[in-house]
Each structure stands twice: as C-alpha cells, then as structure tokens.
Design an enzyme around this catalytic site. Sequence first.
Site, mmCIF file in Angstrom:
data_model
loop_
_atom_site.group_PDB
_atom_site.id
_atom_site.type_symbol
_atom_site.label_atom_id
_atom_site.label_comp_id
_atom_site.label_asym_id
_atom_site.label_seq_id
_atom_site.Cartn_x
_atom_site.Cartn_y
_atom_site.Cartn_z
ATOM 1 C CG HIS A 1 -1.962 0.881 0.881
ATOM 2 N ND1 HIS A 1 -2.175 2.431 1.513
ATOM 3 C CD2 HIS A 1 -3.318 0.855 0.670
ATOM 4 C CE1 HIS A 1 -3.127 2.818 1.031
ATOM 5 N NE2 HIS A 1 -4.061 1.877 0.713
ATOM 6 C CG ASP B 1 -8.576 -4.327 -2.997
ATOM 7 O OD1 ASP B 1 -9.728 -4.137 -2.707
ATOM 8 O OD2 ASP B 1 -7.760 -3.591 -3.428
HETATM 9 N N1 ACO Z 1 4.137 -7.855 -4.708
HETATM 10 C C1 ACO Z 1 5.651 -8.006 -4.783
HETATM 11 N N2 ACO Z 1 6.390 -6.802 -4.707
HETATM 12 C C2 ACO Z 1 5.492 -5.838 -4.367
HETATM 13 C C3 ACO Z 1 4.457 -5.553 -4.319
HETATM 14 C C4 ACO Z 1 3.484 -6.780 -4.287
HETATM 15 N N3 ACO Z 1 2.292 -6.776 -4.011
HETATM 16 N N4 ACO Z 1 4.069 -4.409 -4.001
HETATM 17 C C5 ACO Z 1 5.231 -3.720 -4.105
HETATM 18 N N5 ACO Z 1 6.218 -4.593 -4.385
HETATM 19 C C6 ACO Z 1 7.643 -4.318 -4.517
HETATM 20 C C7 ACO Z 1 7.863 -3.630 -5.676
HETATM 21 O O1 ACO Z 1 8.282 -4.347 -6.650
HETATM 22 C C8 ACO Z 1 9.086 -2.642 -5.166
HETATM 23 O O2 ACO Z 1 10.479 -3.345 -5.018
HETATM 24 P P1 ACO Z 1 11.867 -2.821 -5.137
HETATM 25 O O3 ACO Z 1 11.911 -1.884 -4.304
HETATM 26 O O4 ACO Z 1 12.558 -3.982 -5.289
HETATM 27 O O5 ACO Z 1 11.649 -2.227 -6.750
HETATM 28 C C9 ACO Z 1 8.765 -2.222 -3.836
HETATM 29 O O6 ACO Z 1 8.016 -3.257 -3.337
HETATM 30 C C10 ACO Z 1 7.997 -1.019 -3.798
HETATM 31 O O7 ACO Z 1 6.942 -0.933 -4.670
HETATM 32 P P2 ACO Z 1 6.154 0.033 -5.247
HETATM 33 O O8 ACO Z 1 5.431 -0.234 -6.680
HETATM 34 O O9 ACO Z 1 6.982 1.119 -5.693
HETATM 35 O O10 ACO Z 1 5.127 0.697 -4.077
HETATM 36 P P3 ACO Z 1 4.093 1.886 -4.309
HETATM 37 O O11 ACO Z 1 3.674 2.711 -2.993
HETATM 38 O O12 ACO Z 1 4.375 2.646 -5.737
HETATM 39 O O13 ACO Z 1 2.735 0.891 -5.064
HETATM 40 C C11 ACO Z 1 1.072 -0.460 -4.518
HETATM 41 C C12 ACO Z 1 1.804 0.452 -3.877
HETATM 42 C C13 ACO Z 1 0.347 -0.080 -6.080
HETATM 43 C C14 ACO Z 1 -0.290 -0.802 -3.929
HETATM 44 C C15 ACO Z 1 1.948 -2.149 -4.956
HETATM 45 O O14 ACO Z 1 2.347 -2.272 -3.496
HETATM 46 C C16 ACO Z 1 1.178 -2.840 -5.382
HETATM 47 O O15 ACO Z 1 1.067 -2.850 -6.944
HETATM 48 N N6 ACO Z 1 0.223 -3.728 -4.890
HETATM 49 C C17 ACO Z 1 -0.351 -4.865 -5.422
HETATM 50 C C18 ACO Z 1 -1.561 -4.366 -6.057
HETATM 51 C C19 ACO Z 1 -2.801 -3.870 -5.142
HETATM 52 O O16 ACO Z 1 -2.952 -4.852 -4.006
HETATM 53 N N7 ACO Z 1 -3.357 -2.923 -5.170
HETATM 54 C C20 ACO Z 1 -4.469 -2.381 -4.064
HETATM 55 C C21 ACO Z 1 -3.998 -1.333 -3.347
HETATM 56 S S1 ACO Z 1 -4.951 -0.743 -1.974
HETATM 57 C C22 ACO Z 1 -6.228 -0.174 -2.904
HETATM 58 O O17 ACO Z 1 -6.194 0.385 -3.805
HETATM 59 C C23 ACO Z 1 -7.569 -0.358 -2.496
#
Ligand code: ACO
Length: 432
Positions: free
Chosen positions: A309, A366
């Site tokens: 998140h 979610d």
């Molecule tokens: N699975 C595996 N790795 C992940 C995940 C995940 N779900 N989420 C983040 N990471 C990793 C990334 O690969 C990144 O790794 P790195 O530093 O080695 O490159 C690091 O964690 C940071 O990730 P970002 O994408 O930069 O984090 P951001 O804060 O921008 O994104 C987000 C947050 C979009 C929610 C992300 O965690 C994600 O894609 N989650 C899965 C989708 C999801 O569940 N979305 C619902 C969010 S809640 C809502 O909207 C109601």
Amino acid sequence: MTRNATLTFDGRTIVLPVIEGSEGELALDISELRARTGLITLDPGYGNTGACISKITFIDGEKGILRYRGIPIEQLAKHSTFTETAWLLIHGRLPTRTELAHYRDRLTYHAPLHEAFKHHFEGFLVDAPPMAILSAMVNTLSCFPRHSNEAQPTTEEGEFYEESTRLISKVRTIAAYSYRRSMGLPFIYPDPKLPYIANFLHMMFSMPYEQHIASPEVVDALNLVLLLHADHEQNCSTSTARVVGSSQANLFASCAAAVGALWGPLHGGANVAVLEMLEQIHEGGLSAEQSIKLAKDPKSGFRLMGFGHRVYKNFDPRAVILKEAADKVLGQLGVKDPLLDVARQLEEKALSDPFFIDRKLYPNVDFYSGIIMRAIGIPTNMFTVMFAIGRMPGWIAQWKEQHADGKLKIARPRQIYIGNRRTEYLPIDQRK
Ligand code: ACO
C-alpha cells in the site's frame, strides 16, 4: 507557535512556512516556491505531495490508524452501517435519529432510475464490463436533473443534500442494472420496503417471479465491506474526483471520472486481481512458497495482489477487520472456500519473508474483501463495482469539502521537460 523551514538554493536562503495538522502531521507550504526561487518540486505519483487540507479522514500509515471524521474505523465497523457512515463522511458528524430516518427515506425515494435510462443500458453489449457501464451511467445522471416538483429536502444544506443523496442511492441501482445487463437478465425495480443493501441485493438477484430476500448475515457482511471502503483520503480515485471537480465540473462528472480511476488493478481493480490470483494458485497447484518466490522475482511479472500500500507501512486496519470477518461470514453461511486457506497461507509466508518485511508489504483491504464477496454471492466482475458503491460517500464528501470554502483552485501540476530543444519544422519531402 509558527514553524518555518529554510531552503538555500544558488546562495539565496528563503523561509517557507510549515503547516501542522490536528494530529501533528507536518507539511512544507511551497505554494510560493516558484515565484520566489524559480524552482518547482518533482514528485511523480505524488507520494510526498499534500494536495489539500482536509477534515474528513485521518490515516497514520505507520501505526495502521484510519479514522473517519475522527472516529476509529474499528468502532464504525462494529457499531455503524454504511448509510450512517455515508452521512457522517458527507455531513461531518453522526446523524441524529431523525436525520438518519430522513436520509433513509430520501435514499429510498431516489432509488428508481428514470425509465429513459433503460435505453442507455440496452445500448451496451451484453458482456460489457460493469465498471465501464457504471462510469458512463453515473455521468449520465447529469442529463437527468431532478424534477422541480419533487418534495423539497428538509435540511439546511438543501440542494447539495438532495443531489448527493440521489447519487448514493442511484449508484446502487445502476450497479445492479449493469450486472443484469451483463447477464442478459431483465431489470428489477427497487422495492421501497427494503433498506439500502437488501434493496441492492434484491435488484441484483431477484427474478420477475421470485423475490430474493438476503439473509441478515449477508446484509451485515456487505454493510461492513462497503463501510470499510467509504473513504481513504487522497487516494488515486478521490484525487481524480478532486482534479475533475477543480475545473468546476459537476458532482456526477467528477464521480464518473473517479470510477474510471478506481477500475485499474493497482487500485480498486485489485480485488478482482486477488481472486484471480488465488484461483490460479489453487488450480495450478502452486504452493505458498512457490507463489512468494515468483512475487519476489521482478522478471516474473507476478505481484502478490492485495499486498502493499502506498500509505500503510505496518498494517492496513481494514484488512485486519476483513480477515476476521471472512472467518465469521464463511462460518455463518456454512461456506467452505479453499481460496481462504490459500490466502491465509500466502499471508503467513509473506509476513515472515525478508523481501516483504524490508519493503513493508502487508495485506491491504482487497486481500480478504473478495473472499467475503464471493461467499455472499457477488460475482467477480462486480467486485470493483462494489468498491465504487462503497467509495461514493468519500468522493462526494471530498468534492463537497473542495467546493465549500469558495476558494476552488484548478488542479494544474507542472513538469520538468526533457524532450527536444527548439527544432525546426521539416517539409515532408525532406524527412528521412
Ligand atoms: N508484490 C510483490 N512486490 C511488491 C508488491 C507486491 N504486491 N508491491 C510492491 N512490491 C515491491 C516492488 O516491486 C518494489 O520493489 P523494489 O523496491 O525492489 O523495486 C517495492 O515493493 C515498492 O513497490 P512500489 O510499486 O514502488 O510501491 P508503491 O507504493 O508505488 O505501490 C501498490 C503501492 C501499487 C499498492 C503496490 O504495492 C502494488 O502494486 N500492490 C499490488 C496491487 C494492490 O494490491 N493494489 C491495491 C492497493 S489498495 C487499494 O487501492 C484499495
């Protein structure tokens, strides 16, 4: 005491005011930065940008705190209903008994759609995505103003009260009709005897010859899911509603745009992605370890959906409530869902894995909401639509707050340009 920060650039120092929120949150006010230094700030994805000052929702992502109008989400989840929480968010305080009764009456009053809406629904292909239909139909509400002879609202907020109530009411009718359309089923009129959620389930699942009466357990579970989604401060879809609203576009156009923003799998669409992922893991016979390994490999293109998140870096309090609720609801309904076991195993493995620990990745709202919705019979292609019904009070409350102080400022970020410098136009016969 006023606090300031100093910034030194090119040998010149300027003092910038620091704003403090009621929970001690601090922000550097850079609104005069460009005028005084020629600099702008660069913050792709707005992770460190406060776009507004708000009184609606407080989140402390480090401590896993979420409060609507100051009230902890845990208390609302235990004692409130979706409609009462909607009133709280939009009108700023809990309603009195009379106000709540009036609100429920108006929600019932506004439930039917103008008959002309049917033609719009019929124009969509039978398998059109319900989120596309929802966005289009919410926008279409702008084309159907209220009748001038409708009973006038009895609160001091007048017109906005009625319009926002109309939207909260009609979004559930539109949602149910978009599902009926996607199934090629006849539309079912709302039943004025049924309250908000039971009425929605009736419009979704009744047949012309047989009324669907949802059990109290199912109504309670859906109440909880919607209530937990009702607002989440400046998330992607809410920011969209505010950006569109900032141009003085109307409430319906702003919320229709927010539906579009919510649709994507990184935001509201994650609840569908979670379920698809759990199904894939279950049907493919993948173990939790194998799935976690895939999620950690950036080349695999596989993310653990429902994990991570932008704001919560410890735990998402909504996920904690929903995990407990999933156990309870499935138990009450006697549903045995292997996907719940898959989810639990994934969570356990991920929470003890250094990759997830270091990146502060925890289950979000979610992760368990899809399992609950599946257990109460909501089809997967409607999950994100359910999120949209839940988030509608938040979008409306934020739109209202944005317009309330009379200082509406159009949203217009800047950029750092890295394209060609001045380039002369080449006539077509000289181009290679
Ligand atoms: N699975 C595996 N790795 C992940 C995940 C995940 N779900 N989420 C983040 N990471 C990793 C990334 O690969 C990144 O790794 P790195 O530093 O080695 O490159 C690091 O964690 C940071 O990730 P970002 O994408 O930069 O984090 P951001 O804060 O921008 O994104 C987000 C947050 C979009 C929610 C992300 O965690 C994600 O894609 N989650 C899965 C989708 C999801 O569940 N979305 C619902 C969010 S809640 C809502 O909207 C109601």
